[in-house]
Scaffold this motif. Structure first.
Motif, mmCIF file in Angstrom:
data_model
loop_
_atom_site.group_PDB
_atom_site.id
_atom_site.type_symbol
_atom_site.label_atom_id
_atom_site.label_comp_id
_atom_site.label_asym_id
_atom_site.label_seq_id
_atom_site.Cartn_x
_atom_site.Cartn_y
_atom_site.Cartn_z
ATOM 1 N N LEU A 112 48.450 -19.724 76.690
ATOM 2 C CA LEU A 112 49.403 -18.874 75.965
ATOM 3 C C LEU A 112 48.695 -18.019 74.928
ATOM 4 O O LEU A 112 49.067 -16.864 74.695
ATOM 5 N N LYS A 113 47.673 -18.574 74.304
ATOM 6 C CA LYS A 113 46.983 -17.846 73.236
ATOM 7 C C LYS A 113 45.854 -16.970 73.764
ATOM 8 O O LYS A 113 45.244 -16.219 73.006
ATOM 9 N N SER A 114 45.571 -17.083 75.063
ATOM 10 C CA SER A 114 44.442 -16.340 75.634
ATOM 11 C C SER A 114 44.875 -14.943 76.062
ATOM 12 O O SER A 114 46.046 -14.579 75.946
ATOM 13 N N VAL A 115 43.935 -14.181 76.570
ATOM 14 C CA VAL A 115 44.253 -12.839 77.056
ATOM 15 C C VAL A 115 44.786 -12.859 78.482
ATOM 16 O O VAL A 115 45.165 -11.821 79.021
ATOM 17 N N LEU A 116 44.824 -14.015 79.095
ATOM 18 C CA LEU A 116 45.324 -14.093 80.471
ATOM 19 C C LEU A 116 46.814 -13.767 80.492
ATOM 20 O O LEU A 116 47.529 -14.046 79.541
ATOM 21 N N GLN A 117 47.241 -13.190 81.589
ATOM 22 C CA GLN A 117 48.641 -12.803 81.713
ATOM 23 C C GLN A 117 49.223 -13.368 83.010
ATOM 24 O O GLN A 117 49.560 -12.624 83.928
#
Lengths: 476, 367
Positions: B197-202
């Motif tokens: 959730l906090k990462s840049v992954l979408q």
């Protein structure tokens, strides 16, 4: 006229935070649109309870009332066209809660749109709706108008980012809709109130969704020798399954005005440009740059520039977002329209706009959210010339009628306000309008809130429809 | 009654209203017990013969269809043009478009794409007086007038009959890949969710299941299911960012997600008298909710919407402070704690259907 005793009560409720001198009222007679009307008093409450008390006094004395954020709206939504009370949200401007673990914030309506993003961007989050006026406009105003912006192409408009509301009804009842979580059972009153242009309730608290900043951003300027090629690129991008975060188009007239004012690096000799932004994972953005390059080439782009660094990127956006200011250098007055067409209709619509401009002898320039077909023709005129404003308004109507004729809408993000009230009949059947009136009356049976906005008055009946009070028990 | 035109639908509604007959509005009748079974109506009106595609221009990324069109047919039509409406509703094979929208059902990809309230751009609905109402339109951005469609989404057919729905579309991703993290304990799985959730992954989907639910879909332990879409290069980036996950692609991946999307239908087929609890919470609270619910749990862990499956003999009920409802099996108490806006909802219902004839009792037993 507000009776003296009502006025005394109102100023008392507002803790003497009010304005009523004629010279002060002048500051509240206009917004970003073209209409004007003076209020009798402007109140600056700080709590929902004060607003509820104000509404009860207004209701008792049948004084029309409307809420006002920053007054940046472009359709006259914040104009007190029947006089009365303006409730300013200027003092309800606190960010109440930021909860990044849950991707939420709770704000008062007077919080400036950009301030919310500024409050969380250090921790790599942002509030997605980004109207061009975001440095000034308030989130309460965004909710009332269901505001958009360039990046709504990828992230959706305000309603897609509002999860809950605290609202005060005209009778002073404070209700809470939606909440921090999603999929609460219950009719989506949050969704109904968002975009209701302050005609059904005054919003006193907003729960919004925050999003994680994307890893990579690329901003591209594609330059064209013909408007058609530029416009056709938009549906070409769609056809190639590319999903940019923003696709903005500026025509030649606009480009030159913007460039002269901002020196953002826009070409002075082009027929039109697209400002395209791609966001997401590094890999996805890199690939999309190439796909967009191909789409632009297929539509005969003369040049394809990628902003080299953040500064260049910001300059291009500064040009876009401050475009309206740039117009002032060329024309003393302008009138911005806001129509929407299906994406494949952009090129023919621009031709139709050109034709309308020629017919009425006014220059019409275009700077708009091409990616979602949201046209913003800017009609240049001179209000000092008799008849020029009327001509400009007529041209605007003709443009909107064209948008309707190709399956579009008369407003994508500015709202109906008082500007487009009568045009609603061109877009919707009488049955549809009547249903909207009935819903509005359900919340505001006495027609007190922001009268004269959003809905044309009914055929042969007054806008105010008194409905019988409902006994809740009969519903069980 | 199965009207074949919107005019016939309007006529049937008006005729029943004149006789004060209660009306059951139906699509494919897949979700008859959802929210609340309600009272048996005097007559049933089905939209299944209103199944036309009204307008579809792929380059505009919009479509307008009649309410009785089967979701599966709509999905197939769009897929042929490499497009989609990423709602992933349960009962996808039989359900109709109108039923999906009226019940506001959705699935795992709501993390990225949202629900019907985000994807519906217009609608025609017919209240009991038979006068068709149009709201929204065929463009993706439109703020002309009140957004009345929002009221109809999730209204369980208690306000009006939906005659047609307009959607915005998204392109199908080039490919997808799913990453499954499993552990005997919930903590590492929730920690992984928080990191993502906090990462840049979408990711498009971020679902979490408990061991009881995992066992039903062929995986083990507490599991986080992360689905990404894009090119091979993009998916390879996900693989680099999400090591130590079991990777699932191709037919196995489709099967896995189908079993998640159809979890409720499968469970109810196995235990027709089961109750299904839907809990709305913050993302953080999902941990406590998932840990408290007895029986299988499937959570949209990136949205804070958690489904708990209670076998028929279970006597457990949700704590009073939860924002929860019985999506299935609840009867008249299906909506556990309504708020101070319920009176307004009742006024909307009263305005549109003063005699309470439409789908009586189907709105979580409240109207």
């Amino acid at each position: 006229m507000i009776p003296a005793d009502a006025k005394r009560k109102l100023t008392e409720i507002a803790g003497n935070a009010f304005l009523d001198r004629p010279e002060d009222m002048r500051l509240y007679e206009y917004d970003g649109g073209v209409d004007k009307a003076l209020p009798e008093i402007v109140l600056f409450p700080e709590t929902a309870a004060q607003i509820a008390a104000i509404l009860r006094v207004a209701l008792d004395h049948r004084i029309p009332l409307l809420g006002r954020g920053a007054g940046t709206g472009l359709s006259g939504g914040a104009i007190p066209c029947r006089g009365g009370i303006v409730v300013s949200f200027a003092r309800m401007n606190r960010i109440l809660e930021i909860d990044l673990d849950n991707e939420r914030a709770v704000v008062e309506p007077g919080v400036v749109n950009l301030d919310l993003t500024l409050a969380v961007q250090g921790r790599k989050y942002f509030f997605a709706p980004d109207p061009s006026s975001q440095r000034a406009c308030t989130i309460g105003g965004n909710v009332a108008e269901n505001a958009g912006g360039p990046h709504t192409l990828a992230y959706g408009v305000t309603t897609n980012h509002v999860l809950g509301l605290e609202a005060v009804l005209p009778d002073g009842a404070i209700v809470h809709t939606g909440g921090m979580g999603q999929d609460h059972p219950g009719l989506d009153l949050t969704g109904l109130l968002t975009g209701s242009e302050g005609t059904m309730a005054l919003i006193t608290k907003v729960t919004v969704r925050l999003m994680r900043q994307p890893e990579a951003v690329k901003t591209i300027l594609a330059i064209y020798d013909t408007v058609d090629d530029c416009a056709n690129t938009v549906s070409e991008i769609t056809a190639r399954a590319i999903t940019p975060a923003a696709v903005e188009m500026l025509d030649g007239v606009m480009l030159r005005m913007v460039e002269e004012a901002t020196h953002a690096g826009y070409p002075m000799d082009a027929a039109a440009v697209l400002l395209i932004e791609l966001e997401g994972l590094q890999e996805a953005v890199e690939e999309q740059v190439e796909q967009v390059r191909d789409a632009c080439a297929a539509c005969h782009a003369r040049e394809f520039r990628i902003a080299r660094h953040a500064q260049e990127r910001e300059l291009l956006w500064k040009g876009r977002k401050n475009a309206f200011g740039a117009i002032g250098r060329v024309s003393p007055f302008y009138y911005v329209q806001d129509g929407v067409v299906p994406r494949t209709q952009i090129a023919p619509t621009l031709r139709a706009i050109g034709g309308i401009g020629s017919r009425c002898g006014l220059t019409i320039s275009n700077i708009f959210h091409a990616g979602d077909g949201n046209m913003h023709p800017i009609i240049l005129f001179d209000a000092r010339k008799p008849g020029d404003l009327k001509k400009a308004q007529r041209a605007g109507e003709d443009i909107l009628d064209h948008c309707i004729s190709v399956g579009g809408s008369i407003t994508g993000e500015h709202g109906i306000g008082m500007e487009k009230v009568e045009l609603m009949r061109h877009l919707y059947s009488e049955e549809s309008l009547e249903m909207m009136r009935r819903l509005k009356s359900l919340f505001d049976p006495d027609g007190m809130l922001n009268p004269g906005k959003l809905l044309p008055t009914g055929k042969g009946c007054t806008e105010i429809r008194q409905l019988p009070l409902v006994n809740e028990k009969t519903m069980l | 009654m199965t009207p074949t035109t919107p005019q016939e639908l309007a006529g049937s509604l008006r005729a029943a209203a004149e006789k004060k007959q209660t009306i059951g509005l139906r699509g494919a009748s897949t979700k008859r017990r959802m929210a609340a079974a309600g009272r048996e109506p005097a007559i049933a009106i089905s939209t299944t013969s209103l199944n036309q595609i009204l307008q579809y221009e792929p380059k505009d990324l919009t479509i307008s269809v009649q309410a009785g069109l089967r979701w599966a047919d709509l999905r197939a039509l769009l897929a042929a043009n490499r497009q989609m409406i990423p709602l992933d509703p349960p009962y996808a094979q039989q359900a109709t478009v109108g039923g999906v929208v009226a019940a506001n059902t959705s699935g795992p990809r709501r993390r990225w794409f949202g629900t019907a309230r985000d994807l519906v751009i217009g609608m025609t609905f017919i209240p009991i007086d038979g006068l068709a109402v149009q709201t929204g339109g065929m463009v993706v951005k439109n703020v002309a007038g009140l957004d009345m469609g929002k009221l109809l989404i999730g209204s369980m057919g208690t306000l009006a009959a939906i005659a047609s729905v307009n959607f915005k579309l998204a392109p199908l991703p080039e490919a997808t890949r799913t990453f499954v993290f499993s552990d005997r304990n919930p903590e590492p799985v929730f920690a992984r969710r928080d990191e993502i959730l906090k990462s840049v992954l979408q990711p498009s989907s971020l679902d979490l299941v408990n061991p009881a639910a995992a066992a039903k879909i062929g995986i083990d332990g507490w599991s986080l299911l992360v689905r990404a879409g894009g090119s091979q290069r993009v998916l390879d980036r996900y693989s680099r960012e999400l090591p130590a996950a079991q990777v699932c692609e191709g037919p196995a991946e489709s099967k896995l997600w189908e079993s998640i999307e159809e979890f409720t239908p499968s469970y109810l087929a196995e235990f027709p008298a089961a109750r299904v609890v839907r809990v709305s919470s913050t993302l953080r609270e999902v941990r406590a909710v998932a840990g408290t619910l007895p029986g299988p749990v499937v959570s949209r862990a990136g949205n804070g919407v958690t489904y708990g499956y209670l076998p028929p003999e279970t006597r457990w009920s949700p704590p009073a402070e939860w924002q929860a409802c019985y999506e299935y099996g609840g009867g008249d108490d299906a909506w556990l704690n309504s708020g101070d806006d319920l009176p307004l909802m009742r006024r909307v219902k009263q305005m549109l259907d003063p005699d309470g004839l439409l789908n009586p009792g189907r709105y979580y037993g409240r109207f």
